[in-house]
Structure formats: structure tokens, C-alpha cells
Design a protein around this motif. Structure first.
Motif, mmCIF file in Angstrom:
data_model
loop_
_atom_site.group_PDB
_atom_site.id
_atom_site.type_symbol
_atom_site.label_atom_id
_atom_site.label_comp_id
_atom_site.label_asym_id
_atom_site.label_seq_id
_atom_site.Cartn_x
_atom_site.Cartn_y
_atom_site.Cartn_z
ATOM 1 N N ASP A 256 -0.490 9.547 -3.344
ATOM 2 C CA ASP A 256 -1.695 9.428 -2.516
ATOM 3 C C ASP A 256 -1.363 9.800 -1.074
ATOM 4 O OD1 ASP A 256 -3.949 8.711 -1.109
ATOM 5 O OD2 ASP A 256 -4.062 6.669 -1.885
ATOM 6 N N ARG A 257 -1.486 11.066 -0.751
ATOM 7 C CA ARG A 257 -1.122 11.553 0.584
ATOM 8 C C ARG A 257 -2.062 11.042 1.678
ATOM 9 N NH1 ARG A 257 0.316 15.586 -3.038
ATOM 10 N NH2 ARG A 257 2.312 16.672 -2.659
ATOM 11 N N LEU B 89 -0.965 7.550 2.716
ATOM 12 C CA LEU B 89 0.317 7.629 3.416
ATOM 13 C C LEU B 89 0.146 8.208 4.815
ATOM 14 C CD1 LEU B 89 2.609 8.898 0.512
ATOM 15 C CD2 LEU B 89 2.523 6.597 1.479
ATOM 16 N N ARG B 90 -0.691 9.216 4.954
ATOM 17 C CA ARG B 90 -0.844 9.878 6.255
ATOM 18 C C ARG B 90 -1.354 8.917 7.311
ATOM 19 N NH1 ARG B 90 0.788 11.626 9.630
ATOM 20 N NH2 ARG B 90 0.670 13.614 10.715
ATOM 21 N N SER B 91 -2.187 7.957 6.892
ATOM 22 C CA SER B 91 -2.776 7.022 7.849
ATOM 23 C C SER B 91 -1.834 5.908 8.249
ATOM 24 C CB SER B 91 -4.058 6.423 7.267
ATOM 25 O OG SER B 91 -3.762 5.608 6.146
ATOM 26 N N LEU B 92 -0.750 5.707 7.498
ATOM 27 C CA LEU B 92 0.132 4.565 7.740
ATOM 28 C C LEU B 92 1.545 4.946 8.172
ATOM 29 C CD1 LEU B 92 -0.906 2.381 4.655
ATOM 30 C CD2 LEU B 92 -1.545 2.017 7.045
ATOM 31 N N LEU B 93 1.857 6.247 8.169
ATOM 32 C CA LEU B 93 3.212 6.696 8.495
ATOM 33 C C LEU B 93 3.210 7.555 9.754
ATOM 34 C CD1 LEU B 93 4.398 7.881 4.933
ATOM 35 C CD2 LEU B 93 4.374 5.566 5.865
ATOM 36 N N GLY C 254 8.890 13.268 5.213
ATOM 37 C CA GLY C 254 9.876 12.932 4.200
ATOM 38 C C GLY C 254 9.233 12.462 2.906
ATOM 39 N N PHE C 255 8.225 11.592 3.018
ATOM 40 C CA PHE C 255 7.532 11.101 1.824
ATOM 41 C C PHE C 255 6.803 12.242 1.121
ATOM 42 C CE2 PHE C 255 8.693 7.109 3.361
ATOM 43 C CZ PHE C 255 8.171 6.057 2.626
ATOM 44 N N GLU C 256 6.118 13.083 1.882
ATOM 45 C CA GLU C 256 5.344 14.169 1.290
ATOM 46 C C GLU C 256 6.264 15.164 0.588
ATOM 47 O OE1 GLU C 256 3.050 17.582 0.467
ATOM 48 O OE2 GLU C 256 4.785 17.589 1.818
ATOM 49 N N GLY C 257 7.437 15.414 1.186
ATOM 50 C CA GLY C 257 8.394 16.313 0.555
ATOM 51 C C GLY C 257 8.879 15.782 -0.785
ATOM 52 N N ALA C 258 9.117 14.476 -0.857
ATOM 53 C CA ALA C 258 9.560 13.875 -2.121
ATOM 54 C C ALA C 258 8.459 13.936 -3.171
ATOM 55 C CB ALA C 258 9.991 12.429 -1.873
ATOM 56 N N ILE C 259 7.201 13.732 -2.749
ATOM 57 C CA ILE C 259 6.087 13.820 -3.697
ATOM 58 C C ILE C 259 5.949 15.249 -4.224
ATOM 59 C CG2 ILE C 259 3.569 13.696 -3.902
ATOM 60 C CD1 ILE C 259 3.646 11.374 -1.897
ATOM 61 N N THR C 260 6.055 16.222 -3.329
ATOM 62 C CA THR C 260 5.951 17.625 -3.746
ATOM 63 C C THR C 260 7.051 17.992 -4.730
ATOM 64 O OG1 THR C 260 4.903 18.260 -1.647
ATOM 65 C CG2 THR C 260 5.957 20.009 -2.926
ATOM 66 N N GLN C 261 8.260 17.546 -4.442
ATOM 67 C CA GLN C 261 9.383 17.825 -5.346
ATOM 68 C C GLN C 261 9.144 17.209 -6.721
ATOM 69 O OE1 GLN C 261 13.128 16.405 -3.859
ATOM 70 N NE2 GLN C 261 14.331 17.474 -5.399
ATOM 71 N N ARG C 262 8.593 16.005 -6.739
ATOM 72 C CA ARG C 262 8.300 15.329 -7.999
ATOM 73 C C ARG C 262 7.216 16.075 -8.781
ATOM 74 N NH1 ARG C 262 6.853 9.770 -6.378
ATOM 75 N NH2 ARG C 262 4.697 10.462 -6.389
ATOM 76 N N MET D 108 0.815 -1.206 0.000
ATOM 77 C CA MET D 108 0.000 0.000 0.000
ATOM 78 C C MET D 108 0.853 1.262 0.000
ATOM 79 S SD MET D 108 -3.078 -0.948 2.658
ATOM 80 C CE MET D 108 -3.707 0.727 2.583
ATOM 81 N N ILE D 109 1.902 1.269 0.827
ATOM 82 C CA ILE D 109 2.732 2.467 0.965
ATOM 83 C C ILE D 109 3.534 2.720 -0.305
ATOM 84 C CG2 ILE D 109 4.692 3.450 2.213
ATOM 85 C CD1 ILE D 109 3.559 2.031 4.740
ATOM 86 N N VAL D 110 4.126 1.662 -0.868
ATOM 87 C CA VAL D 110 4.912 1.825 -2.100
ATOM 88 C C VAL D 110 4.025 2.350 -3.224
ATOM 89 C CG1 VAL D 110 6.147 0.564 -3.904
ATOM 90 C CG2 VAL D 110 6.681 0.132 -1.511
ATOM 91 N N GLU D 111 2.842 1.762 -3.371
ATOM 92 C CA GLU D 111 1.940 2.190 -4.440
ATOM 93 C C GLU D 111 1.401 3.597 -4.190
ATOM 94 O OE1 GLU D 111 -0.933 -0.912 -4.527
ATOM 95 O OE2 GLU D 111 0.485 -2.422 -5.313
ATOM 96 N N ALA D 112 1.103 3.929 -2.919
ATOM 97 C CA ALA D 112 0.588 5.262 -2.605
ATOM 98 C C ALA D 112 1.639 6.333 -2.851
ATOM 99 C CB ALA D 112 0.107 5.307 -1.157
ATOM 100 N N PHE D 113 2.893 6.026 -2.541
ATOM 101 C CA PHE D 113 3.958 6.993 -2.785
ATOM 102 C C PHE D 113 4.112 7.266 -4.277
ATOM 103 C CE2 PHE D 113 8.495 7.783 -3.748
ATOM 104 C CZ PHE D 113 8.625 9.031 -3.148
ATOM 105 N N ALA D 114 4.085 6.210 -5.077
ATOM 106 C CA ALA D 114 4.219 6.383 -6.526
ATOM 107 C C ALA D 114 3.062 7.186 -7.091
ATOM 108 C CB ALA D 114 4.306 5.026 -7.213
ATOM 109 N N ALA D 115 1.851 6.984 -6.536
ATOM 110 C CA ALA D 115 0.666 7.674 -7.032
ATOM 111 C C ALA D 115 0.483 9.057 -6.420
ATOM 112 C CB ALA D 115 -0.579 6.827 -6.763
#
Length: 222
Positions: A114-115, A118-122, A129-137, A105-112
């Protein structure tokens, strides 16, 4: 028929009772990674409390990744047993099944991007850190495609218990396809080929709290 109770109502009642019992048996199961229901969280399922000398069940998974679990005499098993004494619903096989689901779920949500998922599982720090990488992308107008082709192996690498707060590190070996493309559709990172990736993910949970969710608090490559 006159003067008697209709037999079809009796049969319907018996069928309905059977279906209710079957649904309760299926829906009552949990792996330890479920999200808590809104405004009403169920207590951990009742069960026998493990003795300090009793090791949790560590039978291998069927049809899934190869499980590598600690030796029965290792200090790690003693820590897992102490976790089970706090929450009788905890056991390594169920935890590993939940960790596999959370990993996917986390790997797929990060690629998509899907904040919400991710918020519910991290944990807070990990999510930042994950949200920052998504924003940069997103700012670079890049798109990531990730496919988990298979999970070959999972193993409990470390376990720690501080009071009622449990940390369990899981080593995950998976075959993945990871490609990041730019706005022009051309790849800027990764390759359209299957690559074996080994990660160590650490999950945390307060075993004394009714919320059964284990949250990801750290990741590293192995």
C-alpha cells in the motif's frame, strides 16, 4: 396545545446540544500522528505551557504494551519537556499511543504494498527504501503476509531536539508472523510461526508546524 411553544422542540434541542458537545469532546482529541485534513489544518490544541522543570506525564498505559519511559531525572526527560514547551499538545503517553498505531499501519501497508498509506507516514528517503523493496517483491511475483499478533513492549530509546525539529526513537517489541511466498504459493522466506521481533523506529516532526504528523525517518533491528 395552543398558544405555547411546543415542548417536544425544546427537548429535541437539548438532546442535540448534548450530542454536539459529546462529539466535540471525542473528535477533538489527538495523539500527534493524525494526518492533516485536506486544505485546512488545525492548530495544535491550546493548553498550559510546561515549565522547564516540569516533566511530561509518563503514566503507564492500560491494556496495551508495557511502556518503558525515561527516568524523571534523565536528560531525555528534559528534552521531552522542551518539546512540550514548543507544542503543548505533545506528551509522551499520547505520542506512544500514536507510535503504536503508526507501527501497525506501516507494517501492514508494507506487506500489502500500500504505497499511498506509506507515502503519508514516511519521510522521502525512508519511503524510497520501502517502495524499492515492494517493487522488487512485485517483480519477483512474491507475496508477503504479515500478522502482528501483539506488541509486548514500547520504550522511548532516544530523543533529540534541533531548533523546533524533534526526533524520537522508539523501541518496539512485537510478536509477528512473517511469510513471503512465491508465485507457486510456496514460502521463500520467513515461517508460519510467531516470532518475537525488536525494532527501533525513529519518528520526526517540526513542532512549530501545524501539521501534527510524525513521519518515520529510520528503522533498525535491535
Amino acid at each position: 396545545m395552543q398558544g405555547g411553544f411546543p415542548i417536544d422542540l425544546i427537548l429535541f434541542g437539548m438532546v442535540a446540544a448534548f450530542l454536539v458537545l459529546r462529539l466535540r469532546g471525542v473528535l477533538g482529541k489527538r495523539t500527534g500522528f493524525e494526518r492533516p485534513p485536506v486544505d485546512q489544518r488545525a492548530a495544535p490544541p491550546a493548553g498550559p505551557r510546561a515549565a522547564e522543570s516540569e516533566a511530561p506525564r509518563v503514566a503507564p498505559a492500560a491494556g496495551g504494551p508495557r511502556l518503558v519511559l525515561p527516568d524523571a531525572s534523565s536528560p531525555m526527560i528534559q528534552t521531552l519537556t522542551r518539546m512540550q514547551s514548543i507544542d503543548p499538545g505533545f506528551e509522551p503517553n499520547g505520542f506512544m499511543a500514536g507510535a503504536e498505531g503508526a507501527f501497525r499501519m506501516i507494517v501492514e501497508a508494507f506487506a500489502a504494498g500500500d504505497r499511498v498509506t506509506l507515502r503519508s507516514l514516511l519521510s522521502d528517503d525512508t519511503y524510497a527504501g520501502f517502495e524499492g523493496a515492494i517493487t522488487q517483491r512485485e517483480q519477483a511475483n512474491e507475496t508477503q503476509r504479515t500478522e502482528i499478533r501483539s506488541i509486548q513492549e514500547m520504550g522511548i530509546e532516544a530523543a533529540d531536539l534541533r531548533g523546533t525539529v524533534a526526533d524520537v526513537a522508539v523501541r518496539i517489541v512485537s510478536d509477528q508472523v512473517n511469510v513471503t511466498t512465491g508465485g507457486d504459493g510456496l514460502p521463500v522466506a520467513g515461517a508460519d510461526a510467531v516470532t518475537e521481533i525488536t525494532d527501533v523506529w525513529t519518528f520526526q516532526r517540526d513542532l512549530a508546524v501545524k501539521d501534527p504528523t510524525w513521519r518515520l525517518i529510520g528503522t533498525r533491528s535491535a
